[in-house]
Design an enzyme around this catalytic site. Structure first.
Site, mmCIF file in Angstrom:
data_model
loop_
_atom_site.group_PDB
_atom_site.id
_atom_site.type_symbol
_atom_site.label_atom_id
_atom_site.label_comp_id
_atom_site.label_asym_id
_atom_site.label_seq_id
_atom_site.Cartn_x
_atom_site.Cartn_y
_atom_site.Cartn_z
ATOM 1 N N THR A 74 33.647 37.505 29.779
ATOM 2 C CA THR A 74 34.622 36.535 29.477
ATOM 3 C C THR A 74 34.329 35.208 30.012
ATOM 4 O O THR A 74 34.633 34.175 29.479
ATOM 5 C CB THR A 74 36.132 37.089 30.278
ATOM 6 O OG1 THR A 74 36.224 38.320 29.582
ATOM 7 C CG2 THR A 74 37.266 36.050 29.884
ATOM 8 N N THR A 242 29.567 31.444 45.311
ATOM 9 C CA THR A 242 28.397 32.267 45.985
ATOM 10 C C THR A 242 28.019 33.645 45.158
ATOM 11 O O THR A 242 28.794 34.306 44.580
ATOM 12 C CB THR A 242 28.839 32.881 47.357
ATOM 13 O OG1 THR A 242 29.186 31.455 48.152
ATOM 14 C CG2 THR A 242 27.844 33.776 47.916
ATOM 15 N N CYS A 328 48.948 46.920 22.948
ATOM 16 C CA CYS A 328 50.159 47.254 23.212
ATOM 17 C C CYS A 328 50.849 46.511 24.392
ATOM 18 O O CYS A 328 51.643 46.826 25.261
ATOM 19 C CB CYS A 328 50.100 48.932 23.713
ATOM 20 S SG CYS A 328 49.332 49.995 22.605
HETATM 21 C C1 LIG Z 1 34.046 43.677 26.887
HETATM 22 C C2 LIG Z 1 33.746 42.411 26.182
HETATM 23 C C3 LIG Z 1 33.909 40.979 26.724
HETATM 24 C C4 LIG Z 1 34.553 40.835 28.118
HETATM 25 O O1 LIG Z 1 33.486 41.183 28.882
HETATM 26 P P1 LIG Z 1 34.053 41.311 30.427
HETATM 27 O O2 LIG Z 1 32.956 41.309 31.275
HETATM 28 O O3 LIG Z 1 34.745 42.365 30.720
HETATM 29 O O4 LIG Z 1 34.781 39.877 30.803
HETATM 30 C C5 LIG Z 1 33.597 40.219 25.757
HETATM 31 N N1 LIG Z 1 33.194 40.416 24.601
HETATM 32 C C6 LIG Z 1 33.001 41.497 24.121
HETATM 33 C C7 LIG Z 1 32.433 41.715 22.514
HETATM 34 C C8 LIG Z 1 33.195 42.716 24.810
HETATM 35 O O5 LIG Z 1 33.093 43.960 24.251
#
Ligand SMILES: *Cc1c(COP(=O)(O)O)cnc(C)c1O
Length: 399
Positions: A74, A242, A328
């Site tokens: 993310t 960090t 949901c």
């Molecule tokens: C899980 C996922 C994310 C988010 O990853 P996180 O490390 O949980 O923030 C982004 N893109 C895709 C395609 C994902 O499957």
């Protein structure tokens, strides 16, 4: 066999014990801050981080200096898309992405639209594939960034990233790909893909949660990015804070194991997945595979059991962890934006569920899930007015 059965490996994975083992010393004895350049504790941590960086770089066919550690995909997607938009806004304000992207791409794009950027959300075909000619047609002289995921988290469809990368390179457009579901599952080569930025995450590949990374091309061409986190200037000034040393060590070990075991693991999971699909499609009518029949991740199975609502099936199968497309989060569950983008109609949208298999899936679990799902779909359908009506119509027309 121990219930509940976990078949939601695309949502998250357990940490592989081999990963945990290499992480543990970095919580206690080797706790140094890699930014502490004045003493041995810092040097030890720094050397572990740099080792992790080169391990990951090698797997992606990148250079170590092209890997930036983040807190997950993310954050990587936010950094890539916001960072490029800010860095290239003199050149243009147009971004192209796809309707089936992860929310961490779509919601970033929506936010950028509110600050003057224009975003094209391209459609996909019934299998979730982007039409390259539509992509080309969407490009304008103001296009600065194209963001297309390598493989989809819900339906497993693998896009033709190399073709997209080549177009971007020719047109001098920055190419970002969210490869969170792809790293460790199918081979990735950022050079062959002509990829400028690539996001990945630890917890989708048997590494820890809260750690991930971003590949950022450093030459031919060098990609400039405006940092989104300001502070101590870590990660070549691109991501202050960090470093999560145990997490980074674990991420690299997870990526290394995934790369080493990729061929065996994917053929094993593919055979499990194919067995599930052939059992469902042979023993039940009105079932549809969502996503591409061939260009798909080996461990993903997304199926619509028509006339059985996804949430109802889930409630009846509490001993199996799988997922429905519906979010949901609101009072009225909305069909998944990914399934909706396939344009396969409301009946398939409302009944789409995803099973995702993984490293610790056993043949017994696969058989158990097949039996439980088939029995439940049958009994739920016998109580479903829309299904009984449908089958009556079929019987009538065939008479
Ligand atoms: C899980 C996922 C994310 C988010 O990853 P996180 O490390 O949980 O923030 C982004 N893109 C895709 C395609 C994902 O499957």
């Amino acid at each position: 066999m121990k219930a509940p059965v976990y078949m939601d490996y695309q949502a998250t994975t357990p940490v592989d014990p081999r990963v945990l083992e290499v992480m543990l010393p970095f919580f206690t004895g080797k706790f140094g801050n890699p930014a502490s350049r004045q003493h041995a504790f810092g040097w030890e941590a720094e050397s572990a981080v740099e080792h992790a960086r080169s391990t990951i770089a090698k797997i992606l066919h990148a250079e170590p200096r092209e890997i930036i550690f983040t807190a997950g995909a993310t954050e990587s997607n936010n950094l890539a898309i916001k960072g490029i938009s800010e860095a290239r806004k003199q050149k243009g304000n147009h971004i192209i992405t796809v309707r089936t992207e992860h929310k961490s791409v779509l919601d970033v794009c929506k936010k950028l639209e509110r600050s003057g950027f224009e975003v094209t959300y391209l459609p996909v075909d019934q299998f979730g594939l982007l039409d390259i000619s539509q992509l080309v047609a969407a490009i304008t002289s103001r296009t600065i960034l194209i963001s297309v995921m390598a493989a989809n988290n819900e339906i497993g469809t693998i896009q033709n990233s190399s073709a997209i990368g080549q177009i971007c390179r020719e047109q001098k457009i920055t190419f970002h790909t969210d490869a969170t579901q792809t790293v460790g599952k199918i081979p990735i080569d950022v050079v062959a893909m002509n990829c400028d930025l690539l996001s990945f995450s630890g917890h989708k590949i048997y590494g820890p949660k809260g750690v991930g990374g971003l590949y950022l091309r450093s030459s031919h061409p060098k990609v400039q990015l405006v940092p989104q986190m300001d502070g101590g200037g870590h990660e070549r000034n691109l991501r202050s804070g960090t470093l999560n040393v145990p997490g980074i060590v674990g991420l690299a070990r997870a990526a290394e194991i995934a790369a080493q075991e990729m061929a065996d693991e994917s053929s094993r999971l593919k055979s499990f997945r194919d067995k599930m699909w052939s059992s469902f499609s042979n023993q039940l009518d009105e079932v549809y595979l969502n996503g591409h029949p061939e260009n798909r991740l080996p461990h993903n199975l997304n199926v619509s059991f028509c006339h059985v609502e996804d949430n109802v099936l889930m409630m009846n199968l509490k001993d199996i962890a799988f997922s429905t497309g519906s979010a949901c989060t609101t009072a009225s569950p909305e069909p998944s934006h990914v399934i909706r983008a396939l344009n396969v109609g409301p009946v398939r949208e409302q009944s789409a569920v995803r099973f995702s298999l993984g490293r610790f899936t056993t043949p017994e679990e696969v058989d158990y899930v097949i039996d439980r799902v088939i029995a439940n779909v049958r009994s739920l359908r016998s109580a479903s007015p829309s299904y009984t009506r449908k089958t009556r119509e079929i019987t009538h027309t065939s008479v």
